[in-house]
Scaffold this motif. Sequence first.
Motif, PDB file in Angstrom:
ATOM      1  N   LEU A  88       9.441   4.730   1.753  1.00 35.60           N
ATOM      2  CA  LEU A  88       9.678   3.557   0.929  1.00 35.60           C
ATOM      3  C   LEU A  88       9.452   3.861  -0.549  1.00 35.60           C
ATOM      4  O   LEU A  88       8.724   4.787  -0.898  1.00 35.60           O
ATOM      5  CB  LEU A  88       8.791   2.400   1.358  1.00 35.60           C
ATOM      6  CG  LEU A  88       7.314   2.395   0.928  1.00 35.60           C
ATOM      7  CD1 LEU A  88       6.771   0.973   0.918  1.00 35.60           C
ATOM      8  CD2 LEU A  88       6.481   3.270   1.855  1.00 35.60           C
ATOM      9  N   THR A  89      10.078   3.073  -1.383  1.00 34.38           N
ATOM     10  CA  THR A  89      10.025   3.281  -2.827  1.00 34.38           C
ATOM     11  C   THR A  89       8.601   3.443  -3.349  1.00 34.38           C
ATOM     12  O   THR A  89       7.696   2.696  -2.981  1.00 34.38           O
ATOM     13  CB  THR A  89      10.705   2.117  -3.577  1.00 34.38           C
ATOM     14  OG1 THR A  89      10.420   2.225  -4.977  1.00 34.38           O
ATOM     15  CG2 THR A  89      10.209   0.766  -3.098  1.00 34.38           C
ATOM     16  N   ARG A  90       8.436   4.401  -4.238  1.00 30.24           N
ATOM     17  CA  ARG A  90       7.119   4.659  -4.819  1.00 30.24           C
ATOM     18  C   ARG A  90       6.651   3.513  -5.717  1.00 30.24           C
ATOM     19  O   ARG A  90       5.472   3.428  -6.063  1.00 30.24           O
ATOM     20  CB  ARG A  90       7.129   5.978  -5.589  1.00 30.24           C
ATOM     21  CG  ARG A  90       7.903   5.987  -6.877  1.00 30.24           C
ATOM     22  CD  ARG A  90       7.778   7.333  -7.598  1.00 30.24           C
ATOM     23  NE  ARG A  90       8.489   8.408  -6.913  1.00 30.24           N
ATOM     24  CZ  ARG A  90       7.890   9.418  -6.305  1.00 30.24           C
ATOM     25  NH1 ARG A  90       6.562   9.485  -6.271  1.00 30.24           N
ATOM     26  NH2 ARG A  90       8.598  10.361  -5.725  1.00 30.24           N
ATOM     27  N   ASN A  91       7.559   2.613  -6.089  1.00 35.28           N
ATOM     28  CA  ASN A  91       7.173   1.469  -6.909  1.00 35.28           C
ATOM     29  C   ASN A  91       6.410   0.404  -6.123  1.00 35.28           C
ATOM     30  O   ASN A  91       5.850  -0.525  -6.710  1.00 35.28           O
ATOM     31  CB  ASN A  91       8.400   0.845  -7.562  1.00 35.28           C
ATOM     32  CG  ASN A  91       9.020   1.754  -8.607  1.00 35.28           C
ATOM     33  OD1 ASN A  91       8.307   2.458  -9.325  1.00 35.28           O
ATOM     34  ND2 ASN A  91      10.331   1.762  -8.703  1.00 35.28           N
ATOM     35  N   LEU A  92       6.410   0.532  -4.798  1.00 34.93           N
ATOM     36  CA  LEU A  92       5.690  -0.423  -3.963  1.00 34.93           C
ATOM     37  C   LEU A  92       4.534   0.204  -3.202  1.00 34.93           C
ATOM     38  O   LEU A  92       3.697  -0.506  -2.647  1.00 34.93           O
ATOM     39  CB  LEU A  92       6.651  -1.084  -2.956  1.00 34.93           C
ATOM     40  CG  LEU A  92       7.763  -1.942  -3.543  1.00 34.93           C
ATOM     41  CD1 LEU A  92       8.644  -2.497  -2.422  1.00 34.93           C
ATOM     42  CD2 LEU A  92       7.193  -3.082  -4.381  1.00 34.93           C
ATOM     43  N   SER A  93       4.486   1.536  -3.149  1.00 35.17           N
ATOM     44  CA  SER A  93       3.457   2.203  -2.355  1.00 35.17           C
ATOM     45  C   SER A  93       3.307   3.652  -2.799  1.00 35.17           C
ATOM     46  O   SER A  93       4.244   4.259  -3.326  1.00 35.17           O
ATOM     47  CB  SER A  93       3.835   2.157  -0.866  1.00 35.17           C
ATOM     48  OG  SER A  93       2.983   2.980  -0.083  1.00 35.17           O
ATOM     49  N   GLY A  94       2.117   4.202  -2.550  1.00 35.63           N
ATOM     50  CA  GLY A  94       1.885   5.616  -2.837  1.00 35.63           C
ATOM     51  C   GLY A  94       2.256   6.518  -1.686  1.00 35.63           C
ATOM     52  O   GLY A  94       1.958   7.726  -1.711  1.00 35.63           O
TER      53      GLY A  94
END
Length: 280
Positions: A88-94
Amino acid sequence: MAQVKIVTDSTARLSDEEIAKYDIKVIPLTVMIDGTVYTDGETLSAIDFMDRMAEAENLPTTSQPALGAFTQVYESFAPDDEIISLHLTRNLSGTVTAAEQAARLVDRDITVIDTAFIDRASAFQVIEAAKLAQAGAAKVDILAKIAETQANTKLFVTIAELKNLVAGGRLSKTAGFISSVLNVKLGARVVEGNINVEAKGRGQKAITKYIDGIIEEVQADAKQVIGIGLSHAGIPEEAAALGKKLQAVFADAKIDIQQTTPVVATHTGVGAFGISILEG
């Protein structure tokens, strides 16, 4: 003989049948509810989570997989296997960052992909990659297909209540208070991994208007709609009705309707929709 192996995380909304059929390795995130930690998709199902969240004293919290979870999976493959790990997108999770760190620690050929999406929009890329991997395609060709699928994907989200976003720190408390008073609903689009709010209004009519706008936009595209992923947070009857509406418009598209994952539902709250569109 070297093979390409596909890895993803539990926020890519895949069915158990798809995971088994396409030999996809899923690394789960975790959800903590009132002090108890659950493994997404393993010790906590999507449907059970909605009941537990409703009964919880506090808003559940989510955590990315530990670094060791990635290294363990990567090292489980044969030394000459090639690995593509989509997250998943790094903008929502590490999560994708943890995957990248693990890849540097393991002596394997690993390519980590930020899908720029979440939920079924991420799953589109995972499934296309896994199909080609099973067919024996070269890694370079699979990566090209992933990029093409990502470019042809759109993801829209509707939020029916904002208290989870406020409690999770993703929206100001002032905005949350106003929304609870005015019954404000949000419509948003995920672009390059960012959630961009496009519409807000009072009541269900605001959501309906936003979804109608999505349909009009997609109809205006020159590309054919191949698949639609319709995810929901605890509203199966409403999802079924919306699915029929979408199928009537996009008759040739395969529409998949499922409860979203516990991790996603933690942040969206009850009543949310995720509409993933794959064009071709």
